[in-house]
Design a protein around this motif. Structure first.
Motif, mmCIF file in Angstrom:
data_model
loop_
_atom_site.group_PDB
_atom_site.id
_atom_site.type_symbol
_atom_site.label_atom_id
_atom_site.label_comp_id
_atom_site.label_asym_id
_atom_site.label_seq_id
_atom_site.Cartn_x
_atom_site.Cartn_y
_atom_site.Cartn_z
ATOM 1 N N LEU A 15 -9.032 -5.135 -2.517
ATOM 2 C CA LEU A 15 -9.327 -4.318 -1.341
ATOM 3 C C LEU A 15 -9.516 -5.139 -0.066
ATOM 4 O O LEU A 15 -9.188 -4.678 1.029
ATOM 5 N N LEU A 87 -2.102 -7.134 3.723
ATOM 6 C CA LEU A 87 -3.405 -6.487 3.780
ATOM 7 C C LEU A 87 -4.087 -6.758 5.115
ATOM 8 O O LEU A 87 -4.701 -5.865 5.719
ATOM 9 N N MET A 91 -5.277 -4.024 8.259
ATOM 10 C CA MET A 91 -6.641 -3.963 8.786
ATOM 11 C C MET A 91 -6.735 -4.479 10.213
ATOM 12 O O MET A 91 -7.841 -4.590 10.758
ATOM 13 N N SER A 437 -11.429 3.943 2.901
ATOM 14 C CA SER A 437 -10.662 3.768 1.670
ATOM 15 C C SER A 437 -10.644 2.330 1.180
ATOM 16 O O SER A 437 -10.352 2.069 0.013
ATOM 17 N N SER A 438 -10.969 1.366 2.060
ATOM 18 C CA SER A 438 -10.971 -0.049 1.677
ATOM 19 C C SER A 438 -12.385 -0.580 1.447
ATOM 20 O O SER A 438 -12.581 -1.801 1.392
ATOM 21 N N ASP A 463 -5.023 1.603 4.505
ATOM 22 C CA ASP A 463 -5.431 0.198 4.673
ATOM 23 C C ASP A 463 -5.619 -0.522 3.339
ATOM 24 O O ASP A 463 -6.388 -1.483 3.244
ATOM 25 N N THR A 464 -4.925 -0.071 2.302
ATOM 26 C CA THR A 464 -4.947 -0.785 1.025
ATOM 27 C C THR A 464 -3.530 -1.235 0.666
ATOM 28 O O THR A 464 -2.550 -0.674 1.143
ATOM 29 N N SER A 465 -3.450 -2.250 -0.172
ATOM 30 C CA SER A 465 -2.175 -2.883 -0.474
ATOM 31 C C SER A 465 -1.355 -2.073 -1.477
ATOM 32 O O SER A 465 -1.877 -1.563 -2.471
ATOM 33 N N ASP A 482 -14.994 -8.575 -3.813
ATOM 34 C CA ASP A 482 -14.807 -7.741 -2.627
ATOM 35 C C ASP A 482 -16.133 -7.198 -2.108
ATOM 36 O O ASP A 482 -16.308 -6.992 -0.895
ATOM 37 N N THR A 489 -14.989 -7.419 7.402
ATOM 38 C CA THR A 489 -13.728 -6.823 7.832
ATOM 39 C C THR A 489 -13.827 -6.311 9.270
ATOM 40 O O THR A 489 -14.934 -6.120 9.799
ATOM 41 N N HIS A 493 -12.860 -0.631 8.665
ATOM 42 C CA HIS A 493 -12.335 -1.016 7.355
ATOM 43 C C HIS A 493 -13.460 -1.662 6.544
ATOM 44 O O HIS A 493 -14.485 -2.075 7.088
#
Length: 544
Positions: A15, A87, A91, A437-438, A463-465, A482, A489, A493
């Motif tokens: 993340l 990623l 972000m 979401s991240s 915003d996720t890979s 994480d 971040t 994010h």
């Protein structure tokens, strides 16, 4: 070879973007786990007397394993830079030109060596105990009792020895620092403010986070300048951990101070659970005071001096007990007031504060003469109420931004949603979760040790890979790391919640009078450039 395979898998994205130092530590740890797994498998194999491969076959198998492990490592080392930069781009972070593979390998090797030495030390401790036990009992019994003894020693030393000592010393040191903070601002001169000469709360014991909270934020003049209408000075009440010996004492003091300041004559009253150190996010509180013209009161009580991750792990019950005592005390008094004259009552919390606030908002706060609503930002993954809501989502709605029923009671917001979209109008109570979401604080899953979290089975969020894949054991360590990186971040994010994303959910929850979408946009702009009143916030302070 299993260790090398684990190291290769650790290079895949999760993340939060990782730098070479962090990646090396993660790689070394999971490599040690893989190595340990191989040793345990071999131990079991020999213990049950399974047949051993012939020498030629074992050499061929070894060559195949070496080839597979090295090929996997080469592939992930080559692709890792692309994955991490992808990623970072999502972000809004600056990309890097090099993976610094040498640094990653050196740090990983050092980390693996440390883990190996710790394991070797424990193995030697077991052998030493086993040798002594063999003088009095047969080998099988000595093995079992030796293992139990080592486990007990580890438990006592870590839980009842080192950890307790660290927690006590940290709390005492933070308490001393906050009591004797030499650069603290002078006591407020206005009698209406908490900590003043007329206040029931001792300014010297309030602590730095409380002092900053009650002396900051917009005043009536600033609010009126923004709204173009007459405004009141918002009421902010804060009780420090040192202002009372028990959660109940601090809660009673908070209620008494609310009465003294006339908070129950305001239109809105918000009961807030702060983060671990007692910090209050100005990006969450300044905007809601603007939108209600200052006709609002906010109260918070501090329960710890530790940073939130430490408080979550080491002082789990402290925050829960304090939040429950504060909300119960305020709510029980609020229920005695005439419904037509008392303020609308809301609860709020960010991060660890959201978790404790949810715990306090039990059945007694949600039925009968209930609170009017709740707004929780960055709810940590253990939160029971959040988990209940998540699992009640409408089938097909994404795990990171679910829909709950028709949206009349519970809604979700993020950096791409403001909780305004729902099939039905709001009911009598309004509850909003704000989650990115991240954010691993929200979406970490302890069961990712053996199965993917629900959000990994869905299309990647904004915003996720897209390269994120579940890998047993390795994914668990990636997400755990994480958690530690979530505060670093960019705003919007990870765990960096900021004013722009608080504003629209606050509008949905508290329904300010005569408020329009244009007002929401104006306030977002004001909070982005209005540094003079602290409305801008660049995310959760990493120290909190």
């Amino acid at each position: 070879m299993l260790g090398v395979m684990f190291f290769a898998m650790s290079l895949t994205p999760s993340l939060i973007p990782r730098g070479p130092m962090v990646q090396g530590i993660l790689g070394g740890l999971v490599m040690a786990i893989g190595y340990l797994g191989g040793r345990i498998a071999a131990l079991i194999w020999f213990a049950v007397d399974f047949p051993r491969l012939s020498q030629p076959t074992s050499r061929i198998l070894l060559l195949l394993l070496v080839g597979l492990a090295l090929a996997s490592l080469a592939f992930t080392l080559t692709a890792s830079l692309t994955w991490q930069n992808d990623l970072r781009t999502k972000m809004g972070m600056q990309t890097v030109d090099s993976l610094n593979a040498v640094s990653v390998l050196v740090v990983a090797s050092a980390t693996f060596a440390v883990a190996f030495l710790i394991g070797a030390s424990l193995a030697n401790l077991f052998r030493s105990i086993r040798i002594r036990l063999l003088r009095f009992m047969p080998p099988r019994r000595a093995n079992v009792l030796g293992l139990i003894t080592v486990v007990l020693i580890l438990f006592v030393v870590t839980r009842d020895g080192i950890i307790d000592t660290v927690v006590t010393s940290l709390d005492e040191s933070y308490e001393a620092a906050q009591k004797l903070f030499e650069n603290a601002p002078p006591r407020p001169s206005e009698a209406r403010m908490t900590g003043s000469a007329a206040s029931l709360v001792d300014w010297a014991r309030m602590g730095q986070p409380g002092r900053e909270f009650v002396t900051s934020g917009p005043d009536a003049k600033a609010i009126a300048a923004f709204t173009g209408k007459p405004a009141l000075d918002p009421i902010r009440v804060y009780v420090g951990r040192a202002n009372g010996r028990t959660p109940k004492e601090r809660a009673d003091l908070a209620l008494a101070e609310l009465k003294r300041t006339g908070a129950f004559s305001r239109k809105v009253l918000i009961v807030v659970s702060p983060t671990g150190t007692g910090w209050m996010d100005p990006g969450a509180h300044d905007p809601v005071e603007y939108m209600h013209g200052g006709d609002i009161a906010t109260v918070a009580t501090q329960y710890s001096y530790l940073q939130s991750p430490l408080a979550l792990i080491l002082e789990t019950n402290s925050g829960l007990d304090q939040a429950r005592a504060t909300l119960a005390t305020v709510h029980e008094y609020w229920k005695t007031l005439p419904p037509g004259t008392r303020p609308r009552l809301y609860v709020h919390g960010l991060s660890l504060g959201a978790w404790s606030s949810m715990h306090a908002t039990n059945l007694f706060r949600l039925v009968g003469d209930a609170i009017d609503g709740a707004f929780w930002a960055g709810p940590p993954f253990p939160s029971n109420f959040w988990n209940y809501s998540q699992n009640a989502r409408v089938p097909g709605s994404p795990w990171v931004l679910p829909k709950i029923g028709d949206g009349s009671l519970v809604r979700y917001a993020s950096h791409v949603a403001d909780a305004s979209d729902a099939e039905a109008e709001w009911g009598e109570m309004r509850i909003v979760f704000l989650q990115y979401s991240s954010d691993p604080i929200v979406f970490y899953d302890p069961r990712s040790l053996w199965r993917p979290p629900p959000w990994m089975n869905e299309a990647p969020a904004e915003d996720t890979s897209a390269h994120l894949r579940f890998m047993p054991i390795v994914t668990q360590f990636q997400l755990a790391l994480d958690l530690a990186l979530a505060f670093g971040t960019p705003e919007g994010h990870g765990h960096a919640y900021y004013a722009q994303d608080y504003i629209a959910p606050w509008v949905q929850v508290t329904a300010p009078d005569d408020w329009t979408a244009k007002d929401t946009q104006r306030l977002k702009v004001h909070c982005d450039i209005g540094l003079q009143h602290g409305c801008k916030n660049n995310g959760l302070n990493p120290s909190d």
